[in-house]
Design a protein around this motif. Structure first.
Motif, short mmCIF file in Angstrom:
data_model
loop_
_atom_site.label_atom_id
_atom_site.label_comp_id
_atom_site.label_asym_id
_atom_site.label_seq_id
_atom_site.Cartn_x
_atom_site.Cartn_y
_atom_site.Cartn_z
N TRP A 1 0.88 -1.19 0.00
CA TRP A 1 0.00 0.00 0.00
C TRP A 1 0.90 1.22 0.00
N LYS B 1 -8.49 3.71 11.36
CA LYS B 1 -7.80 3.32 10.13
C LYS B 1 -7.31 4.55 9.37
N THR C 1 -5.78 1.68 4.21
CA THR C 1 -6.43 0.39 3.97
C THR C 1 -5.49 -0.71 4.45
N LYS D 1 -8.38 -7.39 3.57
CA LYS D 1 -9.11 -7.46 2.29
C LYS D 1 -9.67 -8.86 2.08
#
Length: 291
Positions: A208, A268, A286, A291
């Motif tokens: 990320w 988050k 994220t 996920k």
């Protein structure tokens, strides 16, 4: 420094610090902390309000030294980790008792317009005895780790910075007179946050990333990218705003100079602070492991 600390808003470091309730460690006397083997810990504590201060320890990765120190409230050294290469800006402890840090993987530095900048491209995990238990090296051209690091469920969040070529700098609508002290014929640098984890063959895998040059606004050049009304773009960074600082602390061509990073697991979100712009940014994050 032997200069009085009143200029910084602290008490004189030569005053006697209060007694700490921290567990006692046998002080480690090492040059240059303790010249001639004489340890005067008072010189390292400039102000200690026992009723207001958080009782604990401070991690001190000393720049240009190949060591990290854990210091108590009186300035006494509780523990020292010795490293093969210097730490780049910051080191911390995780819940397993492992020290993690951004480090050089060699003794190379880069001359950035006259500034000898340390290049950080390795993340290390180090046990209490100073042995490296795991590491990874970033192998992305023109991208280096920056001033702060914190651990998350899926690896580490790390401040990073990258070089942009002159043509890219021009396309951002940067005014030539506010190009962070450099003409636009030179490259410029922009900061970001990357989430990395240990990949195969000790290569850092980026899972990320967020880069500041993707979130800009400018009202200088209508033909350039991110043109708009600065005052109405509160979710964007004004590429031409610069908070004046002493030249001795400023690397020419450096846009934001992000210095610290914090992660709010409940929200988050990642919070970072910019030295050059005197601003704080909150970024949605994220967690790739969810996920």
């Amino acid at each position: 420094s032997n200069e009085p600390r009143e200029w910084f808003g602290f008490h004189d470091p030569r005053s006697t610090p209060k007694t700490s309730h921290a567990p006692h460690f046998e002080p480690k006397c090492e040059y240059p902390l303790c010249p001639n083997g004489v340890c005067d810990y008072r010189r390292y504590v400039s102000n200690y309000d026992e009723d207001a201060a958080f009782e604990g320890y401070t991690m001190m990765p000393v720049l240009d030294w190949k060591r990290t120190m854990l210091v108590d409230m009186q300035g006494r050294i509780a523990h020292v980790w010795n490293h093969p290469y210097p730490t780049v800006k910051n080191a911390k402890l995780n819940t397993d008792g492992l020290l993690f840090r951004v480090a050089q993987n060699d003794n190379t530095t880069m001359d950035l317009y006259g500034f000898n900048e340390t290049l950080g491209n390795t993340i290390e995990e180090v046990d209490w005895e100073g042995e490296i238990t795991n590491y990874c090296t970033l192998e992305v051209p023109h991208v280096f780790f920056g001033n702060d690091i914190t651990n998350v469920k899926d690896g580490y969040l790390v401040l990073a910075w990258k070089h942009l070529m002159p043509s890219k700098c021009l396309s951002l609508g940067i005014r030539d007179d506010t190009c962070y002290g450099r003409k636009l014929t030179q490259s410029c640098m922009f900061d970001g946050v990357v989430n990395v984890k240990f990949g195969k063959h000790h290569v850092c895998e980026i899972v990320w990333e967020w880069w500041s040059d993707d979130h800009l606004v400018q009202d200088n050049d209508s033909a350039a990218s991110a043109y708009g009304t600065v005052s109405a773009s509160t979710d964007r960074i004004d590429v031409n705003y610069f908070f004046a600082q002493s030249d001795s602390y400023h690397i020419p061509g450096d846009s934001l100079h992000l210095t610290s990073l914090a992660y709010n697991k409940g929200r988050k979100e990642v919070m970072v602070s910019s030295f050059n712009k005197a601003e704080i940014y909150i970024i949605p994050y994220t967690d790739t492991s969810e996920k």
